[in-house]
Design a protein around this motif. Structure first.
Motif, mmCIF file in Angstrom:
data_model
loop_
_atom_site.group_PDB
_atom_site.id
_atom_site.type_symbol
_atom_site.label_atom_id
_atom_site.label_comp_id
_atom_site.label_asym_id
_atom_site.label_seq_id
_atom_site.Cartn_x
_atom_site.Cartn_y
_atom_site.Cartn_z
ATOM 1 N N THR A 119 1.753 6.527 -10.781
ATOM 2 C CA THR A 119 0.845 7.208 -9.863
ATOM 3 C C THR A 119 -0.112 8.062 -10.692
ATOM 4 O OG1 THR A 119 2.339 9.096 -9.645
ATOM 5 C CG2 THR A 119 2.624 7.272 -8.080
ATOM 6 N N LYS B 78 5.938 4.997 4.041
ATOM 7 C CA LYS B 78 5.943 6.206 3.213
ATOM 8 C C LYS B 78 7.060 7.158 3.633
ATOM 9 C CE LYS B 78 1.076 6.307 1.781
ATOM 10 N NZ LYS B 78 -0.212 7.067 1.829
ATOM 11 N N SER C 238 5.028 12.288 1.055
ATOM 12 C CA SER C 238 3.823 12.069 1.852
ATOM 13 C C SER C 238 3.884 12.841 3.166
ATOM 14 C CB SER C 238 3.666 10.581 2.165
ATOM 15 O OG SER C 238 3.645 9.819 0.978
ATOM 16 N N GLY D 260 4.132 3.971 -7.117
ATOM 17 C CA GLY D 260 3.391 3.283 -8.170
ATOM 18 C C GLY D 260 3.684 1.810 -8.311
ATOM 19 N N VAL E 266 -5.094 1.325 6.917
ATOM 20 C CA VAL E 266 -5.106 1.137 5.458
ATOM 21 C C VAL E 266 -4.889 -0.321 5.068
ATOM 22 C CG1 VAL E 266 -4.130 1.814 3.218
ATOM 23 C CG2 VAL E 266 -4.258 3.492 5.077
ATOM 24 N N SER E 267 -3.808 -0.959 5.525
ATOM 25 C CA SER E 267 -3.465 -2.297 5.041
ATOM 26 C C SER E 267 -4.218 -3.413 5.745
ATOM 27 C CB SER E 267 -1.963 -2.535 5.200
ATOM 28 O OG SER E 267 -1.612 -2.622 6.574
ATOM 29 N N TRP F 273 0.824 -1.206 0.000
ATOM 30 C CA TRP F 273 0.000 0.000 0.000
ATOM 31 C C TRP F 273 0.859 1.257 0.000
ATOM 32 C CZ3 TRP F 273 -4.876 0.546 -1.225
ATOM 33 C CH2 TRP F 273 -5.745 -0.544 -1.110
ATOM 34 N N GLY G 200 2.861 1.514 -3.345
ATOM 35 C CA GLY G 200 1.964 1.719 -4.477
ATOM 36 C C GLY G 200 1.452 3.143 -4.552
ATOM 37 N N GLU G 201 1.130 3.718 -3.389
ATOM 38 C CA GLU G 201 0.576 5.073 -3.378
ATOM 39 C C GLU G 201 1.638 6.145 -3.596
ATOM 40 O OE1 GLU G 201 -1.558 5.415 0.276
ATOM 41 O OE2 GLU G 201 -3.246 4.192 -0.401
ATOM 42 N N THR G 202 2.903 5.835 -3.349
ATOM 43 C CA THR G 202 3.941 6.859 -3.451
ATOM 44 C C THR G 202 4.806 6.734 -4.698
ATOM 45 O OG1 THR G 202 5.371 5.485 -2.067
ATOM 46 C CG2 THR G 202 4.104 7.220 -0.967
#
Length: 835
Positions: A627, A388, A635, A208, A747-748, A201, A204-206
């Motif tokens: 992203t 992050k 972040s 990609g 989140v995870s 997570w 992926g969010e930071t």
């Protein structure tokens, strides 16, 4: 078939012995502890065929971890735990048919994981009907028909969940997820949900991609490697060779961990002269003994120091060219970290400012930096935000997308990353499902399924009635053991596809089946000839794996064959998939993988290249980021203080050296000095003084949570140990009972197994029966003096509020982190470790 030794002994925790922990890893003892079990349980010929083929380009991939293989491999490309894992699987000892009539399910449930595994390999399908108390052998056809009838009788496909272990090959995983989605559900929980889900997570969010942005060779090229929340000496020992290469090339290594681990101190490489007769290689140049949960604060403090250095000398510290071209959010990060409370950082980390300054100086000096981590980070409440912060720190100086630098989550199961690539996830993106539809002509379900924690909750509440597991031992691996067992028993049917017995075969639904499968070490012959499978390691290298020994029994089916036959029986002609062809020729599966899985084009051709191939990785290969904006993201994360009330400790679960995940090879933890038992809790001597508990004392370990449920480990022995002050540790999976099911990472949804608030309650001593003499109930000690009881009632008033001793009350034995930042030397005066 042969029966295993009936005299397999359970551990008697009264015989537990404690010695001082080791100050180095591997060496000749590592070789001895590798070869003794192999020769004893497999014999010379089978040991030779398996161990010499392990991790070789024409051999099989070790199932004990996902550590990558070097291009130039040594004849002995395996480690101690890899040898144990192969011995465990490739043993020729098998479970005889009469075993099932001799042992009720209830009796088996009373046995330990070690005893169950030592009974030998499973060789025939067995079935426990509703109301029965024994498993009985059944034919393969009957087993599949029983499962099909139950699945097809459900009101909804979502009333079933299909679990996957990381040992599953790419081919079996692809076929399995295809079957499950053709059946009509995305309920595909897997072991990733409990380990590196947070990494996926966060990354992926930071940036990609949820995978490592390094290759194997990058470790040897790095100027600095920061190792966070992991113990490579036990969990992935071959990593020590890569760390040694870094040191030999002039690089530095920093360890950030609550416990000083032998493998982070010194490594004696058994394949080098200096590792056999010499001192070996010092690994960590600096050791930060961080408080559990303090990693996010440390990372923010490091990033703030980098930004402060840039402000002092503009244009000389940050990689402005990289940031301008590839990143977004820097100004917001600057504004956020400008308000960072330095005192809050020190309280959260338990470190001194000078230690953080030293690490910051190392980071600023290094041009190429790798930050690598494992479950010490991923199983915290703020795990996603913490990871992050790793990405933030790397991005500031352009440490992604260049040789010798990058982010490196180290996955601990052989193909857990490959399974996810193949579609084992309850939340696969629409693009993957669209490819399934295009390739096979049916529309897979689009609604997200359940992860591991959610699956347990739905089983408990009656929403999931059938549980099928392709490998693994979920009931032991998941958090909140009592709740998990209650949930599993609430199902109508459980099905386990396994090589050996484990606890999940004894905590079952009203009906239960065990389907035996071949191991990775065994030759897999199908209608078109010998087959191979493929796996993906932690740096996205995909390579083939060939079995090298004969199966332990006739009639065993491979995982691919089991999945294919089950799919044919359950689905019939519902979908246009050549399940029979899948079983006969694994190339057919790989052709479909080529068309469905991005990055796996021409799979059959590329997997046959020497050593396999690398999957593409945008951040690593081209500094491209998948992203929404096409840029890597700085972040913003808010620190959250962990509230640990006075008189309580923060506990983490961890593995012993004699285990792999929930598989227990023996009752010793050689590097930590524990022998003949596992029911121990490691506590800092200073905390013991505060609590009035002495080393070796029996305690009940109570987990504290606001749901009112009692969670307790009974009669565990306290071991005084150089953990971070305020922190404790106990072995997984035993300590899972303390982790509430709803205590999960933001989140995870990963279980928070590294931040468990506990209290220790002394167990009342039994009355003396020898004329008033009291037998010492402490652990047996080899070469050590029993630590005296401290913290008596008369001293209670001296304890300061908040659970810390005043400086003048601290004794030399109660020190935690040395002022030079080195890993504590066990010979330097720990009361519980051999003094």
């Amino acid at each position: 078939m042969t029966r295993n030794n009936p005299e397999v002994q359970e551990a008697d925790e009264n015989d537990l012995e404690v010695e001082k922990p080791k100050s180095w890893a591997a060496g000749i003892p590592g070789v001895v502890h590798s070869m003794q079990p192999a020769l004893k349980h497999m014999g010379v010929d089978r040991s030779r065929k398996t161990l010499l083929a392990m991790n070789q380009k024409d051999g099989f991939d070790c199932m004990s971890c996902a550590w990558p293989d070097p291009d130039h491999r040594k004849p002995f490309e395996y480690c101690e735990n890899g040898a144990k894992a192969v011995t465990w699987e490739a043993t020729p000892v098998t479970i005889a048919t009469e075993f099932w009539a001799e042992h009720t399910v209830e009796e088996l449930r009373g046995r330990s994981e070690y005893w169950l595994g030592m009974q030998g390999r499973l060789t025939e399908p067995v079935y426990k009907p509703a109301g029965a108390d024994h498993y009985i052998p059944v034919s393969w056809d009957d087993a599949f028909k029983i499962i099909a009838a139950k699945l097809n009788g459900l009101d909804s496909p979502d009333e079933a969940a299909f679990y996957t272990s990381g040992r599953t090959s790419n081919e079996a995983a692809f076929a399995y997820q295809l079957f499950v989605r053709a059946f009509g559900t995305n309920n595909l929980p897997d072991c990733s949900n409990m380990c590196h889900e947070s990494s996926g997570w966060a990354m992926g969010e930071t940036i990609g991609v949820g995978k490592a942005t390094v290759k194997y060779d990058d470790f040897g090229k790095a100027d600095l490697i920061i190792i966070m929340g992991q113990n490579p000496g036990t969990n992935h020992p071959r990593m020590l060779t890569a760390l040694e290469e870094c040191k030999e090339n002039g690089g530095e290594i920093v360890a950030v961990n609550p416990l000083p681990e032998a493998g982070l101190r010194r490594y004696k490489n058994p394949q080098k002269v200096k590792g056999i007769i010499g001192h070996g290689t010092e690994i960590a140049d600096q050791f930060l003994q961080i408080r559990l949960g303090g990693d996010m604060a440390l990372l923010q403090a490091l990033s703030k120091r980098v930004l402060d250095a840039e402000a002092a000398k503009p244009g000389t510290v940050l990689d402005h060219e990289f940031i301008q071209a590839h990143c977004e959010g820097l100004e917001e990060l600057k504004a956020h970290l400008d308000k960072l409370d330095d005192q809050a950082v020190l309280e959260a980390t338990g470190l001194r400012a000078e230690e953080i300054d030293e690490l910051a100086a190392r980071y600023l000096k290094a041009d190429k930096v790798i930050i690598t981590w494992a479950m010490g980070l991923t199983q915290q409440k703020k795990a996603v935000s913490t990871i992050k912060e790793i990405i933030n720190l790397l991005l500031l100086r352009g440490n992604i997308g260049k040789p010798g630098a990058g982010a490196s989550p180290i996955r601990g199961h052989s193909n857990v990353q490959g399974d996810r690539t193949m579609g084992i996830w309850e939340q696969m993106p629409p693009s993957f499902l669209d490819s399934i539809q295009k390739e096979f002509g049916f529309n897979p379900p689009r609604e997200h399924g359940v992860d591991a924690v959610q699956a347990i909750a739905k089983m408990r509440d009656g929403g999931i009635k059938v549980f099928i597991a392709l490998g693994g031992n979920l009931v032991a691996a998941i958090s909140d053991t009592a709740a998990a067992e209650e949930a599993m028993e609430n199902t109508e049917m459980t099905v386990q596809i396994s090589t050996k017995l484990n606890r999940s075969h004894t905590v079952i639904g009203k009906e239960a089946l065990i389907l035996p499968t071949m191991g990775r070490t065994e030759i897999d012959r199908q209608a078109t000839g010998e087959q191979f499978v493929s796996v993906e390691d932690t740096v996205s290298a995909v390579h083939p794996s060939w079995g090298h020994v004969e199966p332990v029994a006739p009639g065993l089916l491979s995982e691919v064959a089991i999945v294919s036959r089950l799919a044919r029986t359950v689905l019939g002609d519902k979908v246009n998939v050549d399940w029979a062809g899948f079983e006969q020729d694994y190339d057919l599966i790989r052709r479909h993988i080529s068309n469905v899985v991005v990055g796996c084009e021409n799979y059959n051709e590329r997997i046959r290249q020497e050593g396999g191939f690398m999957l593409t990785n945008g951040p690593r290969d081209s500094r491209t980021f998948n992203t929404p904006t096409g840029k890597a993201v700085f972040s913003i994360g808010d620190l959250e203080a962990l509230d640990c009330p006075p008189g309580r400790l923060i506990l983490q679960t961890l593995r012993s050296h004699d285990q792999f995940n929930t598989t227990i090879y023996g009752y010793n933890d050689r590097y930590r000095g524990i022998k003949k038992g596992r029911h121990v809790v490691f506590v800092n001597p200073q905390d013991l003084a505060l609590l009035g508990i002495h080393d070796g004392q029996l305690v009940d370990v109570h987990g504290e949570h606001d749901d009112g449920r009692e969670r307790v480990l009974r009669k565990f022995r306290v071991v005084a140990y150089p953990t971070a002050q305020g922190c404790a540790a106990a072995y997984y999976p035993e300590a899972n009972v303390l982790v509430p099911l709803d205590s999960v990472a933001e989140v995870s949804n990963t279980p928070v197994s590294k931040q468990v608030i506990v209290r220790l309650e002394p167990v009342p001593e039994e009355p003396a029966s020898d004329g008033g003499r009291q037998e010492d109930t402490g652990a047996k000690m080899s070469g050590r003096v029993k630590a005296p009881t401290v913290g008596t009632a008369s001293e209670e008033a001296k304890k300061p509020e908040g659970g810390t001793l005043p400086d003048e009350a601290k004794t030399p034995e109660q020190a935690t982190t040395p002022t030079d930042g080195k890993i504590p030397d066990p010979d330097a005066g720990w009361t519980g470790t051999g003094q």
